[in-house]
Design a protein around this motif. Structure first.
Motif, PDB file in Angstrom:
ATOM      1  N   SER A 104       0.812  -1.218   0.000  1.00  0.00           N
ATOM      2  CA  SER A 104       0.000   0.000   0.000  1.00  0.00           C
ATOM      3  C   SER A 104       0.844   1.264   0.000  1.00  0.00           C
ATOM      4  O   SER A 104       0.295   2.359  -0.147  1.00  0.00           O
ATOM      5  CB  SER A 104      -0.932   0.010   1.225  1.00  0.00           C
ATOM      6  OG  SER A 104      -2.002  -0.889   1.037  1.00  0.00           O
ATOM      7  N   ARG A 157      -7.099   2.806   0.573  1.00  0.00           N
ATOM      8  CA  ARG A 157      -5.942   1.986   0.920  1.00  0.00           C
ATOM      9  C   ARG A 157      -6.395   0.804   1.788  1.00  0.00           C
ATOM     10  O   ARG A 157      -7.194   0.966   2.703  1.00  0.00           O
ATOM     11  CB  ARG A 157      -4.895   2.804   1.687  1.00  0.00           C
ATOM     12  CG  ARG A 157      -4.181   3.852   0.833  1.00  0.00           C
ATOM     13  CD  ARG A 157      -3.223   3.195  -0.137  1.00  0.00           C
ATOM     14  NE  ARG A 157      -2.457   4.162  -0.914  1.00  0.00           N
ATOM     15  CZ  ARG A 157      -2.699   4.474  -2.183  1.00  0.00           C
ATOM     16  NH1 ARG A 157      -3.709   3.877  -2.816  1.00  0.00           N
ATOM     17  NH2 ARG A 157      -1.960   5.355  -2.824  1.00  0.00           N
ATOM     18  N   PHE A 158      -5.844  -0.371   1.484  1.00  0.00           N
ATOM     19  CA  PHE A 158      -6.087  -1.562   2.288  1.00  0.00           C
ATOM     20  C   PHE A 158      -4.879  -1.780   3.190  1.00  0.00           C
ATOM     21  O   PHE A 158      -3.753  -1.933   2.701  1.00  0.00           O
ATOM     22  CB  PHE A 158      -6.314  -2.781   1.389  1.00  0.00           C
ATOM     23  CG  PHE A 158      -7.661  -2.809   0.722  1.00  0.00           C
ATOM     24  CD1 PHE A 158      -8.716  -3.504   1.297  1.00  0.00           C
ATOM     25  CD2 PHE A 158      -7.879  -2.133  -0.469  1.00  0.00           C
ATOM     26  CE1 PHE A 158      -9.964  -3.535   0.691  1.00  0.00           C
ATOM     27  CE2 PHE A 158      -9.122  -2.153  -1.085  1.00  0.00           C
ATOM     28  CZ  PHE A 158     -10.174  -2.852  -0.498  1.00  0.00           C
ATOM     29  N   ARG A 214      -7.966  -6.297   9.684  1.00  0.00           N
ATOM     30  CA  ARG A 214      -7.416  -5.561   8.556  1.00  0.00           C
ATOM     31  C   ARG A 214      -8.393  -4.457   8.155  1.00  0.00           C
ATOM     32  O   ARG A 214      -9.598  -4.689   8.081  1.00  0.00           O
ATOM     33  CB  ARG A 214      -7.172  -6.506   7.383  1.00  0.00           C
ATOM     34  CG  ARG A 214      -6.155  -7.595   7.690  1.00  0.00           C
ATOM     35  CD  ARG A 214      -6.148  -8.640   6.592  1.00  0.00           C
ATOM     36  NE  ARG A 214      -5.070  -9.604   6.773  1.00  0.00           N
ATOM     37  CZ  ARG A 214      -4.825 -10.614   5.949  1.00  0.00           C
ATOM     38  NH1 ARG A 214      -5.603 -10.788   4.880  1.00  0.00           N
ATOM     39  NH2 ARG A 214      -3.833 -11.429   6.175  1.00  0.00           N
ATOM     40  N   THR A 215      -7.892  -3.283   7.896  1.00  0.00           N
ATOM     41  CA  THR A 215      -8.767  -2.127   7.686  1.00  0.00           C
ATOM     42  C   THR A 215      -8.652  -1.569   6.277  1.00  0.00           C
ATOM     43  O   THR A 215      -7.633  -1.734   5.602  1.00  0.00           O
ATOM     44  CB  THR A 215      -8.425  -1.011   8.694  1.00  0.00           C
ATOM     45  OG1 THR A 215      -7.035  -0.686   8.584  1.00  0.00           O
ATOM     46  CG2 THR A 215      -8.736  -1.440  10.110  1.00  0.00           C
ATOM     47  N   VAL A 216      -9.717  -0.889   5.863  1.00  0.00           N
ATOM     48  CA  VAL A 216      -9.721  -0.195   4.585  1.00  0.00           C
ATOM     49  C   VAL A 216      -9.968   1.282   4.869  1.00  0.00           C
ATOM     50  O   VAL A 216     -10.853   1.643   5.646  1.00  0.00           O
ATOM     51  CB  VAL A 216     -10.781  -0.774   3.615  1.00  0.00           C
ATOM     52  CG1 VAL A 216     -12.174  -0.750   4.239  1.00  0.00           C
ATOM     53  CG2 VAL A 216     -10.777  -0.018   2.300  1.00  0.00           C
ATOM     54  N   THR A 235     -13.466  -3.041   7.201  1.00  0.00           N
ATOM     55  CA  THR A 235     -12.448  -4.088   7.348  1.00  0.00           C
ATOM     56  C   THR A 235     -12.502  -5.014   6.136  1.00  0.00           C
ATOM     57  O   THR A 235     -13.455  -4.994   5.359  1.00  0.00           O
ATOM     58  CB  THR A 235     -12.674  -4.911   8.629  1.00  0.00           C
ATOM     59  OG1 THR A 235     -13.953  -5.555   8.556  1.00  0.00           O
ATOM     60  CG2 THR A 235     -12.628  -4.016   9.866  1.00  0.00           C
ATOM     61  N   TRP A 236     -11.445  -5.824   5.993  1.00  0.00           N
ATOM     62  CA  TRP A 236     -11.386  -6.727   4.851  1.00  0.00           C
ATOM     63  C   TRP A 236     -10.707  -8.034   5.220  1.00  0.00           C
ATOM     64  O   TRP A 236      -9.956  -8.111   6.188  1.00  0.00           O
ATOM     65  CB  TRP A 236     -10.651  -6.079   3.678  1.00  0.00           C
ATOM     66  CG  TRP A 236      -9.189  -5.774   3.934  1.00  0.00           C
ATOM     67  CD1 TRP A 236      -8.673  -4.646   4.523  1.00  0.00           C
ATOM     68  CD2 TRP A 236      -8.063  -6.606   3.625  1.00  0.00           C
ATOM     69  NE1 TRP A 236      -7.300  -4.724   4.605  1.00  0.00           N
ATOM     70  CE2 TRP A 236      -6.901  -5.906   4.052  1.00  0.00           C
ATOM     71  CE3 TRP A 236      -7.923  -7.851   3.017  1.00  0.00           C
ATOM     72  CZ2 TRP A 236      -5.605  -6.431   3.896  1.00  0.00           C
ATOM     73  CZ3 TRP A 236      -6.632  -8.389   2.860  1.00  0.00           C
ATOM     74  CH2 TRP A 236      -5.498  -7.672   3.298  1.00  0.00           C
ATOM     75  N   VAL A 258     -15.218  -7.295   1.898  1.00  0.00           N
ATOM     76  CA  VAL A 258     -15.022  -5.981   2.496  1.00  0.00           C
ATOM     77  C   VAL A 258     -16.283  -5.615   3.264  1.00  0.00           C
ATOM     78  O   VAL A 258     -17.375  -5.547   2.685  1.00  0.00           O
ATOM     79  CB  VAL A 258     -14.735  -4.905   1.425  1.00  0.00           C
ATOM     80  CG1 VAL A 258     -14.473  -3.556   2.095  1.00  0.00           C
ATOM     81  CG2 VAL A 258     -13.548  -5.316   0.560  1.00  0.00           C
ATOM     82  N   VAL A 297     -13.064   1.369  -4.096  1.00  0.00           N
ATOM     83  CA  VAL A 297     -12.831   0.211  -3.226  1.00  0.00           C
ATOM     84  C   VAL A 297     -12.735  -1.062  -4.057  1.00  0.00           C
ATOM     85  O   VAL A 297     -11.856  -1.918  -3.836  1.00  0.00           O
ATOM     86  CB  VAL A 297     -13.953   0.088  -2.168  1.00  0.00           C
ATOM     87  CG1 VAL A 297     -13.846  -1.250  -1.419  1.00  0.00           C
ATOM     88  CG2 VAL A 297     -13.879   1.245  -1.174  1.00  0.00           C
ATOM     89  N   GLY A 333      -9.380  -3.120  -4.370  1.00  0.00           N
ATOM     90  CA  GLY A 333      -9.526  -4.488  -3.884  1.00  0.00           C
ATOM     91  C   GLY A 333      -9.111  -5.516  -4.917  1.00  0.00           C
ATOM     92  O   GLY A 333      -8.475  -6.529  -4.598  1.00  0.00           O
ATOM     93  N   LEU A 384      -5.456  -5.661  -4.936  1.00  0.00           N
ATOM     94  CA  LEU A 384      -4.980  -6.404  -3.769  1.00  0.00           C
ATOM     95  C   LEU A 384      -5.054  -7.907  -4.012  1.00  0.00           C
ATOM     96  O   LEU A 384      -4.117  -8.645  -3.673  1.00  0.00           O
ATOM     97  CB  LEU A 384      -5.807  -6.022  -2.544  1.00  0.00           C
ATOM     98  CG  LEU A 384      -5.520  -6.801  -1.254  1.00  0.00           C
ATOM     99  CD1 LEU A 384      -4.116  -6.508  -0.754  1.00  0.00           C
ATOM    100  CD2 LEU A 384      -6.541  -6.468  -0.184  1.00  0.00           C
TER     101      LEU A 384
END
Length: 349
Positions: A49, A260-261, A294-296, A305-306, A315, A329, A333, A336
């Motif tokens: 990220s 951002r993840f 884990r956050t977004v 979260t994700w 997500v 997103v 995503g 990611l």
């Protein structure tokens, strides 16, 4: 006065989350003064990220080549730092690690530290050892003492590091330990540069209060250190004094912040005493941070979260997204998933 939004943008900028950096992963780890790494693979997602065209093999190679190491440092938790920084940070943080250990359930081992130190150093020089192996060896030497406590003491207090293949992308390995001196080939440092640590913290996390520096590092007694430095003085919306580097850039509060993840326990979530610059009190009470979820980030703040699954990326969003935010997103995503090598779709709920 710095608004909350302006403080958010300044922090994202320092954390390389406004725009991915062209710096190398080694340079970024150094800039961040280490990365939270109690979850072995979280730094890979944190670097993805932050670094343009990041390939996970870049970090794996740094670990294998002993250019970065994983060790108990900030707040006595495992952090990923450069090899050079280990020798800089460990002497500053050592008293805090010792203090926390001596007040922990493992303090029973304290009277034996001088006796176990030479034994453990010899054993881990022969080959890296897991805590289970150290527990067995120490139990044979000290049958009347809780051997597990002795092993924990050794890993926390003897300047130990976890060695590869632990935390190497695409590999697996138990948490095995050896001394930093043996792994890096340099003696344990003794020079504690508190002022230097504060300045580097501000470069990566500022503007901040003294309480913020304390929360990030686990160190006390920093007020006098801060007062002795030539720093810019600012005020936030609550009237609190913030300090910062004199020439540090403060982005405009209206600068766009991309989606951002972030991995569990990311630096930006744990770097301040007052975390409202990145997560609201309401969302903090969801247990997102302490639970290691884990956050977004959407518009610069924690928005959900994700997690990856066998079918893609799930997500969970805490509040409604605009149409444009939803597209962002989904796009980030999908990137990611490609990075993680996971096939499937992005599902937003």
């Amino acid at each position: 006065m710095l608004s909350l939004r302006a403080l958010n943008r300044a922090t994202l900028d320092r954390q390389l989350l406004l725009d991915r950096s062209a710096a190398t992963p080694h340079e970024v780890v150094a800039h961040l003064v280490g990365m939270q790494a109690q979850e072995p693979f979280s730094p890979y997602f944190g670097l993805w990220s932050r670094v343009r065209d990041f390939d996970p093999r870049m970090l794996g190679d740094l670990l294998v080549d002993r250019k970065v190491v994983r060790a108990p440092l900030h707040r006595a938790t495992i952090h990923l730092v450069t090899a050079d920084d280990h020798g800089v940070l460990e002497p500053v943080l050592r008293p805090m690690v010792e203090r926390r250990f001596r007040s922990s359930p493992f303090k029973v081992a304290a009277p034996y530290l001088d006796r176990i130190a030479p034994l453990v150093r010899e054993w881990v020089a022969e080959q890296p050892r897991t805590k289970a192996e150290l527990t067995r060896l120490l139990g044979a030497e000290f049958p009347d003492v809780d051997a597990e406590s002795l092993a924990v003491a050794a890993c926390q207090l003897l300047s130990m590091i976890q060695v590869p293949p632990r935390a190497v992308w695409g590999a697996s390995g138990r948490a095995s330990w050896t001394t930093a001196e043996h792994w890096l080939g340099v003696p344990r440092g003794d020079k504690a540069d508190h002022a230097g640590l504060v300045l580097r913290y501000l470069a990566a996390f500022g503007p901040a209060t003294v309480a913020d520096v304390r929360a990030w590092s686990g160190l006390g007694g920093l007020k006098d250190v801060v007062e002795g430095l030539d720093l810019r003085r600012l005020v936030d919306e609550d009237g609190r004094e913030l300090v910062d580097l004199p020439d540090a850039v403060l982005p405009d509060a209206d600068v766009p912040a991309p989606v951002r993840f972030l991995p569990e326990f990311d630096n930006v979530l744990l770097g301040h005493d007052d975390r409202r610059r990145i997560i609201s009190d309401e969302d903090y009470r969801r247990g997102v941070v302490v639970g290691g979820r884990r956050t977004v980030l959407v518009d610069g703040f924690v928005h959900g979260t994700w997690r990856t699954t066998r079918t893609g990326l799930d997500v969970e969003i805490f509040r409604p997204l605009t149409r444009a935010q939803r597209v962002d997103v989904e796009t980030e995503g999908a990137a990611l998933l490609a990075f993680a090598g996971v096939a499937g779709e992005v599902v937003i709920t």
